[in-house]
Design an enzyme around this catalytic site. Sequence first.
Site, short mmCIF file in Angstrom:
data_model
loop_
_atom_site.label_atom_id
_atom_site.label_comp_id
_atom_site.label_asym_id
_atom_site.label_seq_id
_atom_site.Cartn_x
_atom_site.Cartn_y
_atom_site.Cartn_z
N CYS A 208 5.73 -27.35 9.79
CA CYS A 208 4.27 -28.15 9.03
C CYS A 208 4.76 -29.56 9.02
CB CYS A 208 4.56 -27.27 8.35
SG CYS A 208 4.70 -25.63 8.74
N ASP B 143 8.96 -22.69 4.05
CA ASP B 143 9.28 -21.89 3.70
C ASP B 143 9.57 -20.81 4.04
OD1 ASP B 143 7.36 -21.45 0.89
OD2 ASP B 143 7.01 -23.14 1.65
N CYS C 165 3.12 -28.54 3.83
CA CYS C 165 3.52 -26.60 3.97
C CYS C 165 3.38 -26.74 2.90
CB CYS C 165 5.69 -26.81 4.21
SG CYS C 165 6.07 -25.48 4.19
N ASP C 166 3.68 -25.15 2.80
CA ASP C 166 3.24 -24.56 0.52
C ASP C 166 3.41 -25.19 -0.06
OD1 ASP C 166 2.97 -22.38 3.31
OD2 ASP C 166 4.25 -20.80 2.15
N LYS C 167 4.28 -25.64 -0.10
CA LYS C 167 4.57 -26.57 -1.90
C LYS C 167 4.42 -27.72 -1.75
CE LYS C 167 5.87 -22.74 -2.32
NZ LYS C 167 5.83 -21.78 -1.35
N CYS D 165 1.09 -23.24 8.92
CA CYS D 165 0.82 -21.71 8.95
C CYS D 165 -0.95 -21.52 9.16
CB CYS D 165 1.27 -20.66 8.26
SG CYS D 165 2.90 -21.06 8.61
N GLU E 222 10.11 -16.69 -1.49
CA GLU E 222 9.23 -15.48 -1.13
C GLU E 222 9.50 -14.13 -0.11
OE1 GLU E 222 7.47 -17.50 1.07
OE2 GLU E 222 5.45 -18.00 0.26
N SER F 131 5.10 -14.16 0.89
CA SER F 131 4.37 -14.96 1.09
C SER F 131 2.38 -15.01 1.94
CB SER F 131 4.79 -15.25 3.45
OG SER F 131 3.62 -16.46 4.25
#
Length: 563
Positions: free
Chosen positions: A51, A83, A124-126, A196, A446, A472
């Site tokens: 990512c 993650d 990425c996610d955060k 993702c 997660e 997730s």
Amino acid sequence: MDHPLNWNSQNLTHGWQRGVTAFYYGLGFSDEDFDKAQIGIGVPLLDGNLCNVHAYELAKEIAEGCQSAEMIGLPFGVPAVSDNITQGQEGGNASLPSRNMIANAAECVVSAHSYDALIGLHNCDKNGPGFAMALARLNYPGLVVSGGSIMPGCHKGQDISILDVYDSQAAAAVGAMEEEEAEQILKTACPGPGGCGIAASFNTWGIALEAIGLMLPFSSSTPAIDNAKKTECLNVASAVRNLLQKNIRPRDILTRKAFENAATTIAAVGGSTNGILHLLALAREAGVEFHLQDIQEILRKTPVYCSFAPRGKKTMVDLHHLGGTPVLMKHLLKAGIIDGSCLTVTGKTLAENLADIGDVPANQELIAPLDQPYKDYADMQVCFGNLAPGGIVFKVSSMQESHFTGTACCFDEAKGVVDAVEAGKIKPGSVIVLRNLGPVASGMPEVLVATAALTVPELDGKVAFISDTRVSGVSHGAIGVHCSPEAAVGGPIGLVQDGDQISFDLLKGEIRVDVSDQEFQQRRENQPLQPVRHSRGYLADFSATTSQAHHGCVSNALLPDCE
């Protein structure tokens, strides 16, 4: 009259302490550069994650664009945690704390160095949530840029994603798929850079940032390796220059209606529960009254218009091929479910941004017609009750009914769920209760490894999962997370026992465990709370300051009204 572009950096470049300018000359500044705006470019540096692997490359493109726009772009690093790579390991505890660390790091660097604006990279996610929180907290001009989605992998001529990896691994573990095929999927699902590709946490937040107005149009849907992503990064500086000239600040954009737009969009795309947590956190940072009860109302009335995985099979690249996120936003605007009057980082309203965007193309399977949504209410719903007085967020894309009653089967670690499934100990009609993993107890990791284990054919859609931690956006099934308050601070979820009957009704917004108040009180007396201690410094700091999930897990040291 235009606002001075170097409104903040001039305090250093032309400040009372002339000695500091020696460093600027050492950096190669000319005398003319001392009058230019300085733009902090936040980079989540983590070459060990697909990512983020291209994040610094994008930051250099943004810095080059700043130079062309007669500004100075200065990349700086912030912490980053994968993650996916940390799933099911100790490192999973670092995921949510990394969001708050990104917010703190960006606030620290940008305010300490008197930068005039902040550009944050969402890889990425955060990353994106952390930078959005920093923008709201600082209230300096700026925006967030998406690093772009990963391209789909390919297996037997079909597009695959990280979701297929976890589902195939779970199937192989119980003999529903040959291990050799699961291994082939594992090796081909993630072919290169990018977040993702499905409607998991990364893309949920990217789309939400466009909806809320903190990200430029198209940014969330342009793939990581597409040439258009490089062009976008080169052009970001012109948008930031406009924000500086017009003195448009994040809190001008982050209004109550903007938050409603973001929550509605998350619901309409079938997004991740993590998006709800981040919206709550951003609202607290921005000082906007927007709570879980408000989100509950939005989720009840918002239809699902997209078939992204995990609800369907489509990825963000499919949306890109249809014309990008603005095509989707135009569809939602025509549906009358979002407000086009909200200001965005273009300096224009959302409706103005979408004025020249075409309609959703015909003969496609990603976005449903306005009068034929995939579902009349969101896949996510919020419930309150004696098991979750502060609320619990459900994601139920594969559950046919809006209500469920089952028997509690309790665990304190994700691997215990996986082991129980593989041993055939989880039966249809069970409610798996996974607790003592909330923000104070464990950083709220997660637990995709646990929910993925429940997707085997004999259990998928036939069991429910309830937890005080997170999952997730790759997860699917009947899943309730962010149960508040968590077990570690005395939440009722910590008092549930094997065999208790648990029921929930999503459309009524109710959840209940069939235990009397007197029985709960007796269990509390027999099971006193134990002090939480952490051996990792970052986790100890997060645990000591985090609020509960219904406040988005923001720092209650900074925001004491969030308990």
